[in-house]
Write a protein that holds these residues in place. Structure first.
Motif, PDB file in Angstrom:
ATOM      1  N   LYS A  36      32.375 -29.065  31.216  1.00 16.13           N
ATOM      2  CA  LYS A  36      33.064 -28.165  30.301  1.00 16.13           C
ATOM      3  C   LYS A  36      32.297 -26.856  30.130  1.00 16.13           C
ATOM      4  O   LYS A  36      31.099 -26.773  30.413  1.00 16.13           O
ATOM      5  N   ALA A  37      33.014 -25.856  29.641  1.00 20.71           N
ATOM      6  CA  ALA A  37      32.406 -24.555  29.361  1.00 20.71           C
ATOM      7  C   ALA A  37      31.526 -24.653  28.126  1.00 20.71           C
ATOM      8  O   ALA A  37      31.631 -25.590  27.333  1.00 20.71           O
ATOM      9  N   SER A  38      30.660 -23.672  27.958  1.00 18.75           N
ATOM     10  CA  SER A  38      29.838 -23.600  26.747  1.00 18.75           C
ATOM     11  C   SER A  38      30.737 -23.375  25.531  1.00 18.75           C
ATOM     12  O   SER A  38      31.925 -23.069  25.665  1.00 18.75           O
ATOM     13  N   SER A  39      30.170 -23.507  24.342  1.00 19.79           N
ATOM     14  CA  SER A  39      30.936 -23.265  23.119  1.00 19.79           C
ATOM     15  C   SER A  39      31.519 -21.856  23.105  1.00 19.79           C
ATOM     16  O   SER A  39      32.664 -21.642  22.699  1.00 19.79           O
ATOM     17  N   ASN A  40      30.737 -20.899  23.583  1.00 14.46           N
ATOM     18  CA  ASN A  40      31.212 -19.515  23.637  1.00 14.46           C
ATOM     19  C   ASN A  40      32.356 -19.371  24.632  1.00 14.46           C
ATOM     20  O   ASN A  40      33.385 -18.756  24.340  1.00 14.46           O
ATOM     21  N   GLY A  41      32.171 -19.955  25.825  1.00  8.75           N
ATOM     22  CA  GLY A  41      33.193 -19.876  26.852  1.00  8.75           C
ATOM     23  C   GLY A  41      34.494 -20.525  26.418  1.00  8.75           C
ATOM     24  O   GLY A  41      35.587 -20.007  26.662  1.00  8.75           O
ATOM     25  N   TYR A  42      34.385 -21.682  25.768  1.00 11.56           N
ATOM     26  CA  TYR A  42      35.565 -22.395  25.281  1.00 11.56           C
ATOM     27  C   TYR A  42      36.275 -21.582  24.191  1.00 11.56           C
ATOM     28  O   TYR A  42      37.514 -21.451  24.211  1.00 11.56           O
ATOM     29  N   SER A  43      35.517 -21.012  23.272  1.00 10.86           N
ATOM     30  CA  SER A  43      36.104 -20.196  22.206  1.00 10.86           C
ATOM     31  C   SER A  43      36.822 -18.980  22.777  1.00 10.86           C
ATOM     32  O   SER A  43      37.892 -18.586  22.290  1.00 10.86           O
ATOM     33  N   ALA A  44      36.237 -18.383  23.823  1.00  8.35           N
ATOM     34  CA  ALA A  44      36.875 -17.230  24.468  1.00  8.35           C
ATOM     35  C   ALA A  44      38.189 -17.633  25.128  1.00  8.35           C
ATOM     36  O   ALA A  44      39.171 -16.877  25.100  1.00  8.35           O
ATOM     37  N   GLN A  45      38.226 -18.826  25.710  1.00  9.52           N
ATOM     38  CA  GLN A  45      39.470 -19.314  26.319  1.00  9.52           C
ATOM     39  C   GLN A  45      40.567 -19.469  25.280  1.00  9.52           C
ATOM     40  O   GLN A  45      41.725 -19.108  25.519  1.00  9.52           O
ATOM     41  N   ILE A  46      40.227 -20.010  24.130  1.00  5.57           N
ATOM     42  CA  ILE A  46      41.219 -20.168  23.067  1.00  5.57           C
ATOM     43  C   ILE A  46      41.784 -18.806  22.668  1.00  5.57           C
ATOM     44  O   ILE A  46      43.002 -18.642  22.515  1.00  5.57           O
ATOM     45  N   ALA A  47      40.906 -17.823  22.507  1.00  3.18           N
ATOM     46  CA  ALA A  47      41.352 -16.479  22.128  1.00  3.18           C
ATOM     47  C   ALA A  47      42.259 -15.885  23.204  1.00  3.18           C
ATOM     48  O   ALA A  47      43.299 -15.285  22.899  1.00  3.18           O
ATOM     49  N   LEU A  48      41.888 -16.066  24.471  1.00  2.00           N
ATOM     50  CA  LEU A  48      42.684 -15.525  25.577  1.00  2.00           C
ATOM     51  C   LEU A  48      44.053 -16.185  25.634  1.00  2.00           C
ATOM     52  O   LEU A  48      45.087 -15.501  25.750  1.00  2.00           O
ATOM     53  N   PHE A  49      44.096 -17.510  25.564  1.00  2.00           N
ATOM     54  CA  PHE A  49      45.369 -18.229  25.628  1.00  2.00           C
ATOM     55  C   PHE A  49      46.236 -17.918  24.400  1.00  2.00           C
ATOM     56  O   PHE A  49      47.458 -17.864  24.493  1.00  2.00           O
ATOM     57  N   SER A  50      45.594 -17.714  23.247  1.00  2.00           N
ATOM     58  CA  SER A  50      46.337 -17.355  22.030  1.00  2.00           C
ATOM     59  C   SER A  50      46.998 -15.995  22.191  1.00  2.00           C
ATOM     60  O   SER A  50      48.150 -15.794  21.774  1.00  2.00           O
ATOM     61  N   PHE A  51      46.273 -15.062  22.799  1.00  2.00           N
ATOM     62  CA  PHE A  51      46.826 -13.726  23.066  1.00  2.00           C
ATOM     63  C   PHE A  51      48.058 -13.831  23.963  1.00  2.00           C
ATOM     64  O   PHE A  51      49.106 -13.237  23.675  1.00  2.00           O
ATOM     65  N   ILE A  52      47.936 -14.584  25.049  1.00  2.00           N
ATOM     66  CA  ILE A  52      49.051 -14.725  26.001  1.00  2.00           C
ATOM     67  C   ILE A  52      50.263 -15.359  25.326  1.00  2.00           C
ATOM     68  O   ILE A  52      51.399 -14.889  25.468  1.00  2.00           O
ATOM     69  N   ALA A  53      50.026 -16.429  24.565  1.00  2.00           N
ATOM     70  CA  ALA A  53      51.127 -17.138  23.903  1.00  2.00           C
ATOM     71  C   ALA A  53      51.823 -16.239  22.880  1.00  2.00           C
ATOM     72  O   ALA A  53      53.069 -16.174  22.833  1.00  2.00           O
ATOM     73  N   ALA A  54      51.038 -15.533  22.061  1.00  2.00           N
ATOM     74  CA  ALA A  54      51.621 -14.661  21.030  1.00  2.00           C
ATOM     75  C   ALA A  54      52.397 -13.506  21.663  1.00  2.00           C
ATOM     76  O   ALA A  54      53.465 -13.113  21.168  1.00  2.00           O
ATOM     77  N   PHE A  55      51.876 -12.968  22.764  1.00  4.29           N
ATOM     78  CA  PHE A  55      52.544 -11.857  23.456  1.00  4.29           C
ATOM     79  C   PHE A  55      53.895 -12.300  24.006  1.00  4.29           C
ATOM     80  O   PHE A  55      54.903 -11.595  23.860  1.00  4.29           O
ATOM     81  N   ILE A  56      53.938 -13.479  24.616  1.00  5.39           N
ATOM     82  CA  ILE A  56      55.201 -13.998  25.174  1.00  5.39           C
ATOM     83  C   ILE A  56      56.207 -14.258  24.052  1.00  5.39           C
ATOM     84  O   ILE A  56      57.392 -13.906  24.172  1.00  5.39           O
ATOM     85  N   ILE A  57      55.733 -14.854  22.956  1.00  4.61           N
ATOM     86  CA  ILE A  57      56.634 -15.142  21.832  1.00  4.61           C
ATOM     87  C   ILE A  57      57.183 -13.848  21.238  1.00  4.61           C
ATOM     88  O   ILE A  57      58.381 -13.752  20.925  1.00  4.61           O
ATOM     89  N   LEU A  58      56.328 -12.841  21.088  1.00  3.13           N
ATOM     90  CA  LEU A  58      56.776 -11.558  20.523  1.00  3.13           C
ATOM     91  C   LEU A  58      57.865 -10.932  21.387  1.00  3.13           C
ATOM     92  O   LEU A  58      58.824 -10.346  20.875  1.00  3.13           O
ATOM     93  N   LEU A  59      57.733 -11.059  22.707  1.00  6.68           N
ATOM     94  CA  LEU A  59      58.749 -10.518  23.607  1.00  6.68           C
ATOM     95  C   LEU A  59      60.092 -11.230  23.443  1.00  6.68           C
ATOM     96  O   LEU A  59      61.146 -10.639  23.678  1.00  6.68           O
ATOM     97  N   CYS A  60      60.035 -12.492  23.034  1.00  7.11           N
ATOM     98  CA  CYS A  60      61.250 -13.321  22.981  1.00  7.11           C
ATOM     99  C   CYS A  60      61.979 -13.270  21.644  1.00  7.11           C
ATOM    100  O   CYS A  60      63.115 -13.748  21.537  1.00  7.11           O
ATOM    101  N   ILE A  61      61.338 -12.742  20.603  1.00  3.42           N
ATOM    102  CA  ILE A  61      61.983 -12.729  19.283  1.00  3.42           C
ATOM    103  C   ILE A  61      62.484 -11.332  18.941  1.00  3.42           C
ATOM    104  O   ILE A  61      62.014 -10.333  19.487  1.00  3.42           O
ATOM    105  N   LYS A  62      63.431 -11.275  18.027  1.00  2.00           N
ATOM    106  CA  LYS A  62      64.001  -9.998  17.615  1.00  2.00           C
ATOM    107  C   LYS A  62      63.202  -9.422  16.456  1.00  2.00           C
ATOM    108  O   LYS A  62      62.587 -10.151  15.689  1.00  2.00           O
ATOM    109  N   GLY A  63      63.263  -8.085  16.328  1.00  2.00           N
ATOM    110  CA  GLY A  63      62.578  -7.451  15.210  1.00  2.00           C
ATOM    111  C   GLY A  63      61.806  -6.220  15.645  1.00  2.00           C
ATOM    112  O   GLY A  63      61.818  -5.821  16.824  1.00  2.00           O
TER     113      GLY A  63
END
Length: 283
Positions: free
Chosen positions: A173-200
């Motif tokens: 597994k990645a270090s604690s820092n590496g793992y935390s960075a992955q969560i932030a990166l995946f959160s960015f991608i997920a939020a960006f896709i969701i924002l594109l799909c919703i109205k407002g």
């Protein structure tokens, strides 16, 4: 005591995170698009700081990526349940469900699945902080929607369980820092896709909101990274009650310097939380 001091730093950071979050909501509102804009801003700021702290290296292993995705899905479910819950109950009751879940589920999981010892100090700390949370309750209109309150309780608690699982896993597994960075990166991608799909409204937030997003993203992601490090040395059944009680204390102290002064019930809650933490540290 060193690791409790480290967790205390994270507690202070979480308390300022809530303050920045509140300022963002005042500036940009709580519409669905505002929530996911906020998620994009905080996760991107968090990724940048964690990536820099890791020497600009992106650590990626199949196990780390899978657990990071699990954490992101759990966070998205928490966001969904939070939105639905806050449309049915007041903020104080929502906070009780969230903070109790964040304390209770890791406490139980640590004892049952990781053979963490049950001590008098842990039990007293847990009980006193649980009681203190109910002193913060304010009456308000309540409507049916228990599934969402339960969702807030479970998903907020599961975030600590996922961190404990990753910390204890004997895998490549990645270090604690590496793992935390992955969560932030995946959160960015997920939020960006969701924002594109919703109205407002999808326009760029105002300067003050951008500052709040960046600040909140940095302090929240670094604070969670600190908690992940501390989990390698502290039992979850002690760490998460300490965090819950500590956030209540520091947040109330911060409120004392704002127009929203703490009330008598909140001061009692802080006193109980402080007693609980002292029981944990001294017994």
């Amino acid at each position: 005591m060193y690791y409790y001091a480290l967790v205390s730093v994270a507690v202070v950071m979480f308390s300022f995170m809530f303050l920045l979050n509140e300022q963002y909501e005042k500036e940009s509102g709580t519409a669905l698009t505002s929530i996911f804009k906020f998620s994009i801003g905080t996760s991107s700021a968090g990724f940048i700081i964690l990536f820099a702290m890791n020497g600009f290296r992106l650590e990626l292993t199949p196990f780390s990526a899978a657990v990071a995705l699990w954490a992101v899905v759990n966070n998205l479910l928490y966001t969904l349940c939070s939105i639905r819950s806050l449309s049915k109950i007041n903020l104080s009751l929502f906070s009780i469900f969230a903070m109790l879940g964040g304390m209770t589920i890791p406490f139980i999981a640590g004892i049952i699945f990781y053979d963490e010892p049950i001590t008098v100090g842990k039990v007293l700390c847990f009980v006193l902080i649980a009681v203190s949370l109910f002193f913060t309750f304010q009456k308000g209109e309540g409507k049916k929607g228990f599934i969402y309150y339960a969702g807030v309780f479970i998903t907020n608690g599961m975030s600590g369980v996922i961190s404990k699982f990753y910390s204890e896993a004997d895998c490549n597994k990645a270090s604690s820092n590496g793992y935390s960075a992955q969560i932030a990166l995946f959160s960015f991608i997920a939020a960006f896709i969701i924002l594109l799909c919703i109205k407002g409204d999808k326009s760029l937030p105002k300067k003050k909101s951008l500052f709040c997003m960046a600040g909140c993203g940095i302090v929240s992601n670094v604070a969670n990274f600190i908690l992940l490090i501390a989990l390698s040395h502290l039992p979850a059944s002690a760490q998460y009650p300490f965090v819950t009680g500590g956030v209540m204390i520091v947040s109330t102290i911060i409120c004392a310097f704002t127009p929203n002064k703490p009330k008598k019930r909140e001061i009692i809650a802080v006193a109980l939380s402080f007693m609980g933490i002292m029981c944990l540290l001294l017994t």
